[in-house]
Design a protein around this motif. Structure first.
Motif, PDB file in Angstrom:
ATOM      1  N   UNK A   1       0.860  -1.189   0.000  1.00  0.00           N
ATOM      2  CA  UNK A   1       0.000   0.000   0.000  1.00  0.00           C
ATOM      3  C   UNK A   1       0.891   1.233   0.000  1.00  0.00           C
ATOM      4  N   UNK A   2       0.557   2.201  -0.886  1.00  0.00           N
ATOM      5  CA  UNK A   2       1.374   3.414  -0.985  1.00  0.00           C
ATOM      6  C   UNK A   2       1.375   4.176   0.335  1.00  0.00           C
ATOM      7  N   UNK A   3       2.557   4.638   0.682  1.00  0.00           N
ATOM      8  CA  UNK A   3       2.649   5.487   1.880  1.00  0.00           C
ATOM      9  C   UNK A   3       2.234   6.897   1.472  1.00  0.00           C
ATOM     10  N   UNK A   4       1.811   7.704   2.426  1.00  0.00           N
ATOM     11  CA  UNK A   4       1.416   9.077   2.074  1.00  0.00           C
ATOM     12  C   UNK A   4       2.620   9.787   1.458  1.00  0.00           C
ATOM     13  N   UNK A   5       2.394  10.391   0.329  1.00  0.00           N
ATOM     14  CA  UNK A   5       3.506  11.005  -0.408  1.00  0.00           C
ATOM     15  C   UNK A   5       3.131  12.417  -0.856  1.00  0.00           C
ATOM     16  N   UNK A   6       4.166  13.212  -1.114  1.00  0.00           N
ATOM     17  CA  UNK A   6       3.919  14.582  -1.582  1.00  0.00           C
ATOM     18  C   UNK A   6       3.934  14.650  -3.100  1.00  0.00           C
ATOM     19  N   UNK A   7       4.356  13.531  -3.759  1.00  0.00           N
ATOM     20  CA  UNK A   7       4.433  13.546  -5.227  1.00  0.00           C
ATOM     21  C   UNK A   7       4.076  12.183  -5.811  1.00  0.00           C
ATOM     22  N   UNK A   8       3.163  12.180  -6.779  1.00  0.00           N
ATOM     23  CA  UNK A   8       2.816  10.959  -7.514  1.00  0.00           C
ATOM     24  C   UNK A   8       3.393  11.068  -8.922  1.00  0.00           C
ATOM     25  N   UNK A   9       3.836   9.926  -9.482  1.00  0.00           N
ATOM     26  CA  UNK A   9       4.348   9.974 -10.866  1.00  0.00           C
ATOM     27  C   UNK A   9       3.532   9.082 -11.797  1.00  0.00           C
ATOM     28  N   UNK A  10       3.420   9.568 -13.033  1.00  0.00           N
ATOM     29  CA  UNK A  10       2.769   8.826 -14.115  1.00  0.00           C
ATOM     30  C   UNK A  10       3.881   8.506 -15.106  1.00  0.00           C
ATOM     31  N   UNK A  11       4.084   7.223 -15.423  1.00  0.00           N
ATOM     32  CA  UNK A  11       5.207   6.832 -16.276  1.00  0.00           C
ATOM     33  C   UNK A  11       4.718   6.260 -17.595  1.00  0.00           C
ATOM     34  N   UNK A  12       5.360   6.703 -18.684  1.00  0.00           N
ATOM     35  CA  UNK A  12       5.088   6.144 -20.018  1.00  0.00           C
ATOM     36  C   UNK A  12       6.371   5.490 -20.522  1.00  0.00           C
ATOM     37  N   UNK A  13       6.266   4.255 -21.030  1.00  0.00           N
ATOM     38  CA  UNK A  13       7.437   3.551 -21.563  1.00  0.00           C
ATOM     39  C   UNK A  13       7.164   3.184 -23.021  1.00  0.00           C
ATOM     40  N   UNK A  14       7.796   3.886 -23.958  1.00  0.00           N
ATOM     41  CA  UNK A  14       7.668   3.546 -25.387  1.00  0.00           C
ATOM     42  C   UNK A  14       8.657   4.378 -26.196  1.00  0.00           C
ATOM     43  N   UNK A  15       9.071   3.831 -27.338  1.00  0.00           N
ATOM     44  CA  UNK A  15      10.002   4.557 -28.203  1.00  0.00           C
ATOM     45  C   UNK A  15       9.353   5.863 -28.693  1.00  0.00           C
ATOM     46  N   UNK A  16      10.198   6.865 -28.953  1.00  0.00           N
ATOM     47  CA  UNK A  16       9.673   8.155 -29.417  1.00  0.00           C
ATOM     48  C   UNK A  16       9.415   8.101 -30.923  1.00  0.00           C
ATOM     49  N   UNK A  17       8.295   7.434 -31.259  1.00  0.00           N
ATOM     50  CA  UNK A  17       7.885   7.303 -32.657  1.00  0.00           C
ATOM     51  C   UNK A  17       6.516   7.960 -32.797  1.00  0.00           C
ATOM     52  N   UNK A  18       6.152   8.438 -34.004  1.00  0.00           N
ATOM     53  CA  UNK A  18       4.897   9.188 -34.151  1.00  0.00           C
ATOM     54  C   UNK A  18       3.659   8.411 -33.728  1.00  0.00           C
ATOM     55  N   UNK A  19       3.624   7.099 -34.047  1.00  0.00           N
ATOM     56  CA  UNK A  19       2.421   6.318 -33.758  1.00  0.00           C
ATOM     57  C   UNK A  19       2.175   6.128 -32.252  1.00  0.00           C
ATOM     58  N   UNK A  20       3.212   6.332 -31.429  1.00  0.00           N
ATOM     59  CA  UNK A  20       3.049   6.168 -29.974  1.00  0.00           C
ATOM     60  C   UNK A  20       2.225   7.306 -29.367  1.00  0.00           C
ATOM     61  N   UNK A  21       2.082   8.393 -30.100  1.00  0.00           N
ATOM     62  CA  UNK A  21       1.202   9.520 -29.721  1.00  0.00           C
ATOM     63  C   UNK A  21       1.518  10.117 -28.351  1.00  0.00           C
TER      64      UNK A  21
END
Length: 481
Positions: free
Chosen positions: A283-303
């Motif tokens: 269970x996440x501990x109380x935090x001051x910052x949440x992160x959203x992560x995207x993992x994919x090559x920098x290609x046009x179709x990845x949008x």
């Protein structure tokens, strides 16, 4: 008189055409015999025994994407199973040595090969670069791949040929001129019925420019061109002895285009789920910052622009002081200068939307850093329309993020599906639905998020390296008989 004149011209033309066809057949047969002779002369090993040469056509083997993980896992699998096999990789990565490429595979994917690999370095890779063909790109790249394949065949004639990067037009070349048993691993069809419908409906997309969609004449011309290309693509693909596809979505398209159902099977790509499953889930501990992560090559179709716009919308609608600060971390590989320019454009978009301080770009990072980012993230983000599979989606789920993927392709059909009736993640389609769903995920109690993360983890075992090895060996077995 006109009829007699026509006959007098037609008969010599038919005769000449027949002679030319016979000459062409004889020439091709001669080339085949010459290549076979070349193979026999160069294939004996030091002990006098002849190793079986299995060649993989992968011009960008040092790119560091999901397709490359499939390549190295496939090679390692064959090395484990067959002792008399020598694996060859046709590549255009002439800016690195073979040792550096193998070391890169270990650093990025945690894959250690059992035996050395023979690399055949190709000089004409520029012929398959999309930038060389501003118009008729599909046809240009496909014809370019034939010339690149010819260079590969001249340098090394294998016993078994596997196209592992989607250059189907090389398959007849190796089968009929090289005399090889041929197979392929299809990550996504070069053309699909979805692409045909985009042109037919005059939708503007990254591969269907606005000046075409605004003109009925150009749209009809492009549709004819696409149908012709789809016919040719089906023709060359049907030459394969073994066809492996990476998802149900790809399977449906390949079956309709190639009509080779008897030799086609789904082989899910190997995702390093075990490494990510080692990340403790709590269970996440109380935090001051949440992160959203995207993992994919920098290609046009990845949008990636959709990710940034949805994130900006989320920040805009978030009530100040109601939630901890949010960070969007974009992790991916850059293959070339165009990819680097794309990253610069994305940074400019962040500036325009006023989110530069909240968006982090991490390019070509080592595996351990990727793992750390995923371990700390709350949401794993994916936005490609009709992603053929989505290794990054699986990695996010295995690492314990709450996945938010595009409601299409592999994520919709194979990955973000209920497991034993329980929710494993979320799907969205546009800027609004992505922003809304991210807000909803953050609004859930930490215990509820943990439950979804656990469900997702239990569901990803079917995408493990071991499962890939078993299904891959079963599929390629006919090539070794």
């Amino acid at each position: 008189a006109c009829f007699r004149l026509l006959c007098s011209l037609l008969l010599p033309a038919l005769f000449l055409s027949g002679i030319l066809c016979i000459c062409l057949v004889v020439l091709l047969w001669g080339v085949r015999l010459w290549l076979q002779r070349k193979k026999q002369l160069s294939s004996a090993g030091r002990d006098g025994k002849r190793p079986l040469l299995v060649a993989f056509f992968h011009p960008y083997c040092n790119a560091g994407g999901g397709g490359e993980r499939v390549l190295w896992c496939a090679i390692r699998t064959l090395q484990k199973k067959y002792r008399n096999v020598t694996c060859v990789v046709y590549t255009g990565d002439r800016d690195a040595t073979g040792e550096e490429i193998v070391e890169g595979a270990f650093r990025r994917f945690n894959i250690k090969l059992i035996h050395p690999v023979k690399f055949v370095f190709l000089k004409k890779r520029f012929l398959v670069e999309a930038s060389l063909y501003p118009h008729f790109t599909l046809l240009g790249q496909s014809l370019g791949s034939v010339f690149l394949g010819w260079e590969a065949l001249l340098k090394c004639v294998p016993d078994i040929y596997i196209d592992s990067m989607g250059y189907a037009f090389t398959i007849p070349l190796f089968k009929y001129l090289g005399g090889c048993r041929v197979g392929c691993y299809v990550h996504y069809p070069t053309i699909s019925t979805d692409m045909l419908s985009v042109v037919r409906n005059q939708d503007t997309r990254f591969n269907n420019a606005a000046f075409i969609t605004s003109s009925p004449l150009f749209s009809k011309f492009k549709l004819v061109y696409y149908y012709f290309f789809a016919f040719m693509y089906g023709l060359v693909g049907s030459c394969s002895d073994v066809v492996m596809v990476n998802s149900s979505w790809t399977l449906n398209h390949i079956l309709s285009l190639w009509r080779a159902g008897a030799c086609t099977s789904v082989v899910y790509p190997p995702c390093d789920v075990q490494t990510f499953l080692d990340i403790p889930l709590e269970v996440e501990k109380s935090t001051t910052e949440y992160s959203i992560v995207s993992v994919s090559q920098f290609r046009p179709e990845k949008d990636h622009p959709l990710q940034i716009r949805a994130f900006a919308k989320l920040l805009k609608e978030k009530r100040v002081g109601q939630q901890p600060s949010l960070k969007l971390i974009l992790i991916g590989g850059c293959r070339n200068q165009q990819d680097e320019e794309r990253v610069n454009n994305l940074k400019r978009l962040c500036e325009e939307l006023g989110v530069s301080d909240d968006v982090v770009f991490r390019i070509n990072i080592p595996f351990e850093e990727l793992k750390r980012h995923l371990a700390e993230a709350t949401i794993g983000l994916h936005t490609m329309w009709n992603e053929h599979f989505g290794i990054g989606v699986v990695e996010c789920m295995a690492a314990g993020t709450v996945i938010l993927a595009h409601n299409s392709g592999g994520p919709k059909l194979d990955i973000v599906v209920p497991h034993e009736g329980r929710v494993t993640g979320f799907l969205a389609e546009d800027e609004d639905s992505y922003a809304e769903t991210m807000a909803y995920i953050f609004s859930l109690p930490p215990e509820k998020r943990l439950e979804i993360r656990e469900n997702a983890r239990h569901s990803v075992h079917r995408f493990s390296d071991q499962h890939f090895e078993d299904t891959f060996l079963l599929s390629v077995e006919p090539l070794f008989k």
